[in-house]
Scaffold this active site. Structure first.
Site, mmCIF file in Angstrom:
data_model
loop_
_atom_site.group_PDB
_atom_site.id
_atom_site.type_symbol
_atom_site.label_atom_id
_atom_site.label_comp_id
_atom_site.label_asym_id
_atom_site.label_seq_id
_atom_site.Cartn_x
_atom_site.Cartn_y
_atom_site.Cartn_z
ATOM 1 N N TYR A 166 -25.471 81.068 -21.235
ATOM 2 C CA TYR A 166 -24.957 80.680 -19.924
ATOM 3 C C TYR A 166 -23.439 80.574 -19.901
ATOM 4 O O TYR A 166 -22.833 80.731 -18.854
ATOM 5 C CB TYR A 166 -25.601 79.393 -19.401
ATOM 6 C CG TYR A 166 -25.669 78.250 -20.382
ATOM 7 C CD1 TYR A 166 -24.580 77.429 -20.611
ATOM 8 C CD2 TYR A 166 -26.852 77.991 -21.065
ATOM 9 C CE1 TYR A 166 -24.647 76.381 -21.500
ATOM 10 C CE2 TYR A 166 -26.929 76.940 -21.962
ATOM 11 C CZ TYR A 166 -25.831 76.139 -22.182
ATOM 12 O OH TYR A 166 -25.904 75.099 -23.068
ATOM 13 N N VAL B 71 -19.675 86.341 2.772
ATOM 14 C CA VAL B 71 -20.345 85.670 1.651
ATOM 15 C C VAL B 71 -21.614 86.419 1.251
ATOM 16 O O VAL B 71 -22.010 86.403 0.088
ATOM 17 C CB VAL B 71 -20.659 84.185 1.958
ATOM 18 C CG1 VAL B 71 -19.390 83.381 2.101
ATOM 19 C CG2 VAL B 71 -21.552 84.023 3.161
ATOM 20 N N GLU B 72 -22.227 87.107 2.212
ATOM 21 C CA GLU B 72 -23.437 87.873 1.908
ATOM 22 C C GLU B 72 -23.162 88.941 0.850
ATOM 23 O O GLU B 72 -23.933 89.115 -0.096
ATOM 24 C CB GLU B 72 -23.995 88.537 3.178
ATOM 25 C CG GLU B 72 -24.564 87.572 4.199
ATOM 26 C CD GLU B 72 -23.541 86.973 5.165
ATOM 27 O OE1 GLU B 72 -23.971 86.370 6.165
ATOM 28 O OE2 GLU B 72 -22.322 87.090 4.935
ATOM 29 N N LYS C 217 -19.648 77.789 0.802
ATOM 30 C CA LYS C 217 -18.251 77.926 1.222
ATOM 31 C C LYS C 217 -17.884 76.632 1.955
ATOM 32 O O LYS C 217 -17.870 76.565 3.176
ATOM 33 C CB LYS C 217 -18.094 79.162 2.105
ATOM 34 C CG LYS C 217 -16.670 79.527 2.426
ATOM 35 C CD LYS C 217 -16.628 80.818 3.244
ATOM 36 C CE LYS C 217 -15.241 81.058 3.790
ATOM 37 N NZ LYS C 217 -15.213 82.181 4.727
#
Length: 119
Positions: free
Chosen positions: A53, A72-73, A98
């Protein structure tokens, strides 16, 4: 399927459709869940069989900091594709926040899920 997660990953980037957003970095916050079989890593106690990670987070931070998206998509889909393609993760759930994008709302963003989550 086991889940490895990164929560509250804050990254500065250029994101948005308005002129001021194209000139000023904003903070996005990512919560990421990644489906990954940890059995061999647990059995051997060897990092080579784990989903590292730290490596995932460094890759995502580098990508987001050096990108400039309008939506943002688009950013969310690109992040998930990196995780799935570069780290061989079959299932990913991503929440992209956001913060403060809407007056009066502390949180706004998108949640996407890609791949098949096996039980």
């Amino acid at each position: 399927m086991d889940i490895i997660f990164l929560g509250g990953l804050k990254i500065e980037t250029i994101i948005g459709i308005y002129d001021w957003e194209r000139e000023t970095k904003q903070t996005i916050v990512l919560d990421i869940e990644m489906g990954f079989d940890i059995e061999k890593a647990a059995e051997t106690d060897d990092i080579q069989y784990a989903l590292d990670y730290k490596t995932v987070s460094k890759r995502i931070i580098d990508f987001v900091e050096n990108s400039q998206f309008l939506l943002v998509e688009k950013l969310a889909v690109e992040i998930v594709e990196i995780i799935q393609n570069e780290f061989n993760v079959p299932w990913v759930k991503l929440m992209l926040n956001k913060k403060g994008a809407i007056s009066g709302a502390s949180d706004v963003g998108i949640i996407i899920e890609r791949g098949e989550r096996k039980r």
